[in-house]
Design an enzyme around this catalytic site. Structure first.
Site, PDB file in Angstrom:
ATOM      1  N   ASP A   1       9.005  13.114  -5.953  1.00  0.00           N
ATOM      2  CA  ASP A   1       7.182  14.191  -6.310  1.00  0.00           C
ATOM      3  C   ASP A   1       7.215  13.997  -7.851  1.00  0.00           C
ATOM      4  OD1 ASP A   1       5.812  15.432  -5.306  1.00  0.00           O
ATOM      5  OD2 ASP A   1       5.755  17.345  -5.854  1.00  0.00           O
TER       6      ASP A   1
ATOM      7  N   CYS B   1       5.088  21.731  -6.902  1.00  0.00           N
ATOM      8  CA  CYS B   1       3.546  21.682  -7.835  1.00  0.00           C
ATOM      9  C   CYS B   1       3.475  23.216  -8.289  1.00  0.00           C
ATOM     10  CB  CYS B   1       2.344  20.938  -6.901  1.00  0.00           C
ATOM     11  SG  CYS B   1       2.769  21.162  -5.263  1.00  0.00           S
TER      12      CYS B   1
ATOM     13  N   GLN C   1      11.931  15.471  -1.995  1.00  0.00           N
ATOM     14  CA  GLN C   1      10.379  14.746  -2.936  1.00  0.00           C
ATOM     15  C   GLN C   1      11.216  14.226  -4.173  1.00  0.00           C
ATOM     16  OE1 GLN C   1       7.847  18.041  -2.665  1.00  0.00           O
ATOM     17  NE2 GLN C   1       6.988  16.585  -1.139  1.00  0.00           N
TER      18      GLN C   1
ATOM     19  N   HIS D   1      -1.178  14.669  -6.596  1.00  0.00           N
ATOM     20  CA  HIS D   1       0.054  14.763  -6.406  1.00  0.00           C
ATOM     21  C   HIS D   1       0.330  13.418  -5.812  1.00  0.00           C
ATOM     22  CE1 HIS D   1      -0.169  19.115  -5.692  1.00  0.00           C
ATOM     23  NE2 HIS D   1      -1.343  18.893  -5.396  1.00  0.00           N
TER      24      HIS D   1
ATOM     25  N   HIS E   1       3.429  15.181 -10.584  1.00  0.00           N
ATOM     26  CA  HIS E   1       2.226  15.365 -10.446  1.00  0.00           C
ATOM     27  C   HIS E   1       0.901  14.903 -11.597  1.00  0.00           C
ATOM     28  CE1 HIS E   1       3.910  18.569  -7.975  1.00  0.00           C
ATOM     29  NE2 HIS E   1       2.571  18.218  -7.267  1.00  0.00           N
TER      30      HIS E   1
ATOM     31  N   LYS F   1      -6.788  11.316   0.319  1.00  0.00           N
ATOM     32  CA  LYS F   1      -5.824  10.747  -0.325  1.00  0.00           C
ATOM     33  C   LYS F   1      -5.709   9.123   0.816  1.00  0.00           C
ATOM     34  CE  LYS F   1      -3.777  12.764   4.158  1.00  0.00           C
ATOM     35  NZ  LYS F   1      -2.551  12.957   4.488  1.00  0.00           N
TER      36      LYS F   1
ATOM     37  N   ARG G   1      11.578  23.748   3.706  1.00  0.00           N
ATOM     38  CA  ARG G   1      10.663  24.389   4.827  1.00  0.00           C
ATOM     39  C   ARG G   1      11.296  24.580   6.105  1.00  0.00           C
ATOM     40  NH1 ARG G   1       6.269  19.628   3.398  1.00  0.00           N
ATOM     41  NH2 ARG G   1       6.210  19.770   0.703  1.00  0.00           N
TER      42      ARG G   1
END
Length: 639
Positions: free
Chosen positions: A382, A333, A380, A510, A384, A464, A362
């Site tokens: 991902d 992000c 990911q 996200h 945004h 979410k 991570r």
RNA sequence: GCCAGUGUAGCUCAAGGGGUAGAGCAUCCGCCUUGUAAGCGGAAGGUUGCCCGUUCGAGUCGGGCCACUGGCUCCA
């Protein structure tokens, strides 16, 4: 005339009753009953029939009775354990989705080898057919009893039970603090099995005692028990950690590379590339813009984002270069936000949708790593979405639709949504939360999805929606997540210029559809049992020569398939019989096997055998090619 | 991180209560020339996860690490 209750028996027969217990009412028929359902409440059969209303007696085979059966099975387990291991302290023993467990503190450690002994003792207790009696004790009696027996955990539980009359259940010489309900006797728990042994913290608290948990399952019939055990066996057979190396898809080499770090072998990489190509093409079509961002970033970036304050224990240690600190990214992000902030944005530009297959790292505790499903480095899928408040609803609806399209393309058909709402500790203003939550709710309802509200389960920075799919073995996997963020736009001071010429704060969402490619790949392997549909199969067709003399034709056929865009290989290794090659191709779960011998060569054909084992005999090459291309282009699960 | 278990050849597994590691498959070399789920023979392959210790002697016993498995906890 006093009110009467209407008691409906499992067979449908109804009896009016009053002032008796269910057991008295049922008489010998109690042998087939597990409990009673009254206003959605599960009642023990030892209790009196309620004064009025409708009560349904649950037969042993009633799905709602399963919980009672398994709870009683847990008591039988605890009973057996107290017989075999005197001095064991009892904790809790509930029914769970697939069975039951009971937590114990053993005086000496036990191991898997003890399970058969315990199971044997349980069978004795079942054979003894001990009636389960409900015993009501006063609080002080209960306390004295538990203290005498040294049942420290039960004492702690007792302290949390309201009221003066405390419910216990007795079967033979075994007495346990328990709210019930239970089956009438232990003889009804006929079909059970102990499955596993594991550590579990008392009350789930890592600072408290580590107990030993014994898992088991129980069913009303032997057939159901066996079906469940077969299902477990099937799940074990499909384990991606077994199939991965067997199909040469990936490896995880903790001693050479590191735990939780994945090597994608050529065939796995091929599948990943197919997933990625599909993903990227569909994202462009859906109005997303693909970006690439680095793997590390300066510490000030993570300072601004708040990761160093809230997420540091999951991040890898800093890398120092020229007096600056860099961190491996745990999320994408901040980079996407940095792209957004490279210029002043107008309301006319929004929504902006940045997407990236971004690899993040991570630090996960070693105990939680699990094959591809829980790793330390992963990519990911991902995105945004940065938009105006008035665009939120449409954006969310589109994201959800898009997610469902993508998941359906991978063969998932069953979905459950979870809507997580504002927790007690949150940032941002309640109106924004309200608007965002409603947009999520409307989108889920608009798509006709069944959903569950998880009140207060949202992250502190926004509500979410999570989508859970069921795989071919009916196991749930949470894949898609769509999450509002009221935190990062503030922290990074993201703005756009509105029609009024002033700065406004955009909304940020996200979103990941597949979660991570590593985890998704693991799930796909298990979902398909390694037999990927044609459009994803790393090798779609293998061409097998019958004997050495057929090699030139086999190579010609493979070349032709390749030219037609089909992922084909000719297996021309010397010294292997056709039988051997066919077996190998079957084990590799290659969808199409083309046998090419002299007969086929003479006619420009190939004998087609499907992965299912079906032999379709010699077919013209053009027909075979058309068939494979059709299956691939429709992303069909069939051959 | 915590509890229990496991760690032997590339893979799957053997080695009664301590006495210098064995099989099948895969690999390599031959033979066989193959018609739909393993043709035959031979060879090579191991510092028994790593490090300490006990012992004349450790795959085997003890301790510490590492990793994996099943869970628990964690996963803003």
């Amino acid at each position: 005339m006093a009110a009467m209750a209407k008691v409906i028996l499992p067979g449908g027969e109804a009896i009016e009753a009053r002032g008796v217990s269910f057991l008295e009412l049922l008489g010998p028929r109690a042998k087939e009953a597990a409990g009673a359902l009254w206003n959605g409440q599960l009642l023990d059969l030892r209790e009196p029939v309620p004064p009025e209303g409708e009560v349904r007696i649950l037969g042993l085979r009633d799905p709602a009775a399963l919980e009672v059966l398994r709870h009683t099975a847990a008591h039988v387990l605890a009973h057996a354990v107290t017989r075999l291991f005197p001095g064991t302290k009892l904790a809790i023993g509930p029914a769970i989705a697939d069975g039951f467990y009971y937590d114990f503190l053993f005086p000496n450690p036990i191991s898997h080898e003890d399970l058969p002994r315990i199971e044997e003792e349980m069978r004795k207790i079942v054979a003894e057919d001990l009636p389960l009696e409900r015993v009501w004790l006063s609080r002080s009696e209960a306390e004295r009893l538990l203290r005498e027996r040294g049942e420290d955990y039960k004492l702690e539980l007792l302290g949390e039970i309201p009221g003066e009359k405390i419910s216990f259940y007795r079967q033979g010489d075994f007495l346990d603090l328990c709210r019930g309900p239970h089956l009438p006797s232990t003889g009804l728990v006929k079909h059970f099995k102990l499955l596993d042994l594991a550590g579990a913290y008392w009350r789930g608290d890592p600072n408290r005692d580590m107990l030993t948990r014994i898992y088991g399952t129980a069913f009303p019939t032997q057939e159901e028990l066996e079906r469940y055990l077969r299902w477990r066996e099937e799940a074990r057979r499909r384990d991606h950690r077994t199939l991965g190396p067997q199909l040469d898809l990936f490896s995880i080499q903790n001693d050479t590379i590191g735990a939780g770090l994945v090597l994608w072998h050529p065939k796995g990489a091929r599948v990943r590339r197919l997933i990625e190509d599909f993903w990227v093409a569909e994202h462009y079509k859906a109005g997303y813009q693909l970006v690439y961002t680095p793997h590390i970033g300066r510490s000030r970036l993570w300072q601004t984002s708040g990761h160093l304050d809230f997420y540091r224990e999951s991040m890898y240690a800093p890398i120092a270069v020229e007096g600056q600190e860099f961190f491996l990214k745990p999320m994408n992000c901040p980079f996407h936000i940095a792209i957004y902030k490279t210029k002043t944005r107008s309301y006319r530009e929004l929504p902006i949708r940045y997407c990236e297959l971004g690899t993040v790292y991570r630090f996960e505790r070693s105990g939680v790593l699990h094959g591809l499903l829980r790793v330390r480095g992963f990519t990911q899928d991902d995105a945004h979405i940065i938009c105006r408040p008035d665009q939120v609803e449409e954006e969310i609806r589109n994201v959800l639709r898009f997610a469902l399209f993508v998941l359906r393309s991978f063969g998932f058909t069953e979905f459950t949504a979870y809507l997580s709402t504002r927790p007690e500790k949150f940032i941002g203003n309640p109106e924004d939360w309200e608007r965002a939550t409603e947009a999520l709710r409307k989108a889920v309802e608009g798509e006709g999805l069944s959903y569950e509200v998880k009140a207060g389960e949202g992250a502190f920075y926004g509500p979410k929606i999570d989508l859970e799919v069921q795989d071919s073995l009916k196991r749930p996997w949470q894949l898609t997540t769509v999450q509002f963020d009221f935190n990062l736009p503030e922290r990074f001071d993201m703005t756009f210029i509105g029609p009024d010429g002033r700065e406004h704060r955009p909304y940020m969402i996200h979103r990941a559809l597949l979660g991570s490619l590593e985890r998704f790949f693991g799930i796909l392997i298990e979902h398909y049992g390694g037999a990927f549909p044609v459009w994803l199969a790393p090798v779609q067709a293998v061409v097998l020569p019958v004997s050495e003399g057929d090699i030139p034709y086999a190579e010609e056929v493979a070349a032709k398939l390749l030219a037609e865009g089909i992922r084909a290989e000719a297996w021309t290794r010397e010294g292997k019989t056709l039988r051997w090659l066919v077996r190998e191709a079957q084990i590799q779960k290659i969808p199409y096997i083309l046998v090419c011998g002299a007969r086929e060569a003479a006619e420009g054909k190939a004998a087609l055998r499907l992965r299912t084992g079906e032999d379709l005999g010699p077919r013209p090459l053009d027909e075979v090619i058309a068939r494979i291309r059709e299956a691939a282009s429709t992303r069909s699960s069939g051959l």
